[in-house]
Scaffold this motif. Structure first.
Motif, short mmCIF file in Angstrom:
data_model
loop_
_atom_site.label_atom_id
_atom_site.label_comp_id
_atom_site.label_asym_id
_atom_site.label_seq_id
_atom_site.Cartn_x
_atom_site.Cartn_y
_atom_site.Cartn_z
N ASP A 40 0.85 -1.20 0.00
CA ASP A 40 0.00 0.00 0.00
C ASP A 40 0.88 1.25 0.00
N LEU A 41 0.35 2.33 -0.53
CA LEU A 41 1.10 3.59 -0.59
C LEU A 41 0.16 4.76 -0.34
N MET A 42 0.61 5.71 0.46
CA MET A 42 -0.09 6.97 0.63
C MET A 42 0.79 8.08 0.09
N ALA A 43 0.22 8.95 -0.73
CA ALA A 43 0.98 10.03 -1.35
C ALA A 43 0.25 11.34 -1.19
N ARG A 44 1.01 12.42 -1.17
CA ARG A 44 0.39 13.75 -1.18
C ARG A 44 0.08 14.10 -2.63
N TYR A 45 -1.19 14.30 -2.90
CA TYR A 45 -1.67 14.51 -4.27
C TYR A 45 -1.71 15.98 -4.63
N GLY A 46 -2.01 16.82 -3.63
CA GLY A 46 -2.05 18.27 -3.82
C GLY A 46 -1.88 18.92 -2.47
N GLU A 73 -4.07 19.87 0.17
CA GLU A 73 -4.71 19.11 1.24
C GLU A 73 -5.35 17.83 0.71
N GLU A 74 -4.91 17.42 -0.48
CA GLU A 74 -5.42 16.20 -1.09
C GLU A 74 -4.37 15.09 -1.01
N PHE A 75 -4.85 13.88 -0.80
CA PHE A 75 -3.99 12.70 -0.71
C PHE A 75 -4.55 11.60 -1.57
N CYS A 76 -3.69 10.66 -1.91
CA CYS A 76 -4.13 9.49 -2.67
C CYS A 76 -3.54 8.25 -2.02
N CYS A 77 -4.37 7.26 -1.78
CA CYS A 77 -3.92 5.98 -1.25
C CYS A 77 -4.05 4.91 -2.32
N LEU A 78 -2.97 4.21 -2.58
CA LEU A 78 -2.97 3.03 -3.45
C LEU A 78 -3.16 1.81 -2.56
N LEU A 79 -4.20 1.05 -2.81
CA LEU A 79 -4.51 -0.13 -2.02
C LEU A 79 -4.19 -1.37 -2.86
N ALA A 80 -3.08 -2.02 -2.55
CA ALA A 80 -2.60 -3.13 -3.37
C ALA A 80 -3.38 -4.41 -3.10
N GLU A 81 -3.59 -5.18 -4.16
CA GLU A 81 -4.18 -6.53 -4.05
C GLU A 81 -5.41 -6.53 -3.16
N THR A 82 -6.39 -5.74 -3.55
CA THR A 82 -7.60 -5.62 -2.73
C THR A 82 -8.84 -5.71 -3.61
N SER A 83 -9.95 -6.04 -2.99
CA SER A 83 -11.23 -6.14 -3.69
C SER A 83 -11.96 -4.80 -3.63
N PRO A 84 -12.98 -4.62 -4.47
CA PRO A 84 -13.77 -3.38 -4.38
C PRO A 84 -14.38 -3.16 -3.00
N GLU A 85 -14.93 -4.22 -2.42
CA GLU A 85 -15.57 -4.07 -1.12
C GLU A 85 -14.54 -3.72 -0.04
N LYS A 86 -13.38 -4.35 -0.10
CA LYS A 86 -12.33 -4.05 0.86
C LYS A 86 -11.86 -2.61 0.71
N ALA A 87 -11.72 -2.15 -0.53
CA ALA A 87 -11.31 -0.76 -0.76
C ALA A 87 -12.32 0.21 -0.16
N ARG A 88 -13.61 -0.10 -0.34
CA ARG A 88 -14.65 0.75 0.24
C ARG A 88 -14.55 0.77 1.77
N GLN A 89 -14.34 -0.39 2.36
CA GLN A 89 -14.25 -0.48 3.82
C GLN A 89 -13.05 0.32 4.35
N ILE A 90 -11.92 0.23 3.66
CA ILE A 90 -10.74 0.97 4.09
C ILE A 90 -11.00 2.47 4.01
#
Length: 301
Positions: free
Chosen positions: A210-216, A218-235
């Motif tokens: 997984d990776l968290m990055a500063r996108y702008g 006050e904006e951030f982006c998290c890359l969620l590796a090897e995960t399902s749609p439902e798991k991504a929603r839960q995270i």
């Protein structure tokens, strides 16, 4: 945990391996492989800091192994030193053209081997530090936008090749009413807020890739590796909750008067045409989360 530099010796002659192990083993974690295939298997398990490579081997010669290593993003930065009995200028040139950083002829001088190993390890360490600085946001310590896009592209290509294993999700995050926070609390308080939010969100990312990055700003982006749609929603929902639980005072927030975040979630699927298209889906979901009252996660389709 062994923190000594890891040197992989690749040679089919045990006498050479033993000699180099004795020469370098006191200050380095020296391991060996008797063939190119064994070397590739070991490198897959753990990346060496330096490779000492023979040219003449039974299954694949050192030139070919070096070319393979230099063609792969995950191994291209490993310095390779050829240690070989092939001593002509043409052979040395061929080795350097294959991507090696140095060329030592057998029988080798122990002092020269030590010095060149020491110098190339120091150079690699300096390059690694510069690379980290180039990939890192100075305020939050997160990956920066440039490195984020590199990783997203790698994951996109990996998911296309291994869809059953490597499908991934992304979460775009935006701190709600952050301009109001900065204007009322001051920029130093704003920086501290960003750092606290960063730490809370990172604690919710559990996969080692997984990776968290500063996108702008006050904006951030998290890359969620090897995960399902439902798991991504839960995270994403858990991330929103954990930031609200910090209860950072925000007098200018119109509802709860604390700092909250909104999230837009997207998940890779075989019809995705590009990283940019996937980010657009997440951005539209983020906009929907904000329009619906903020402090929540929306899943984009």
């Amino acid at each position: 945990m062994n923190l000594d530099p890891y040197i992989l010796v690749v040679d089919d002659q045990m006498a050479i391996i033993e000699a180099l192990g004795e020469l370098l083993g006191e200050q380095h974690d020296v391991r060996f492989a008797l063939s190119a295939q064994q070397a590739l298997q070991q490198i897959e398990r753990q990346t060496p800091d330096l490779i000492l490579l023979d040219i003449m081997m039974p299954d694949m010669d050192g030139y070919e192994l070096c070319r393979i290593l230099k063609s792969r993003p995950q191994t291209t930065e490993i310095p390779v030193i050829f240690i070989t009995a092939l001593a002509t200028p043409a052979q040395e040139t061929r080795g350097l053209d294959a991507g090696a950083v140095d060329y030592i002829v057998k029988p080798f001088n122990p002092a020269i081997v030590r010095a060149r190993v020491r110098n190339h390890l120091a150079l690699k360490h300096a390059k690694d530090q510069l690379r980290i600085l180039a990939q890192t946001d100075s305020l939050t310590g997160l990956a920066n936008r440039r490195y984020l896009f590199e990783r997203l592209q790698q994951e996109f290509e990996r998911a296309g090749a291994l869809p059953e294993i490597a499908a991934f999700g992304i979460v775009l995050l935006d701190i709600d009413y952050f301009k109001r926070f900065n204007d009322s609390q001051g920029h130093l308080a704003g920086d501290f807020c960003l750092q606290r939010v960063t730490a809370a969100v990172k604690a919710e990312l559990r996969h080692p890739n997984d990776l968290m990055a500063r996108y702008g700003g006050e904006e951030f982006c998290c890359l969620l590796a090897e995960t399902s749609p439902e798991k991504a929603r839960q995270i994403a929902e858990r991330i929103c909750a954990c930031v609200a639980e910090l209860a950072i005072p925000h007098p200018k927030a119109p509802v709860r008067h604390i700092v909250t975040i909104s999230a837009g979630v997207a998940h890779w699927h075989p019809e995705c045409v590009s990283v940019e298209a996937l980010l657009q889906i997440a951005d539209q979901a983020l906009y929907a989360a904000k329009a619906a009252g903020r402090n929540q996660a929306y899943f984009g389709v």
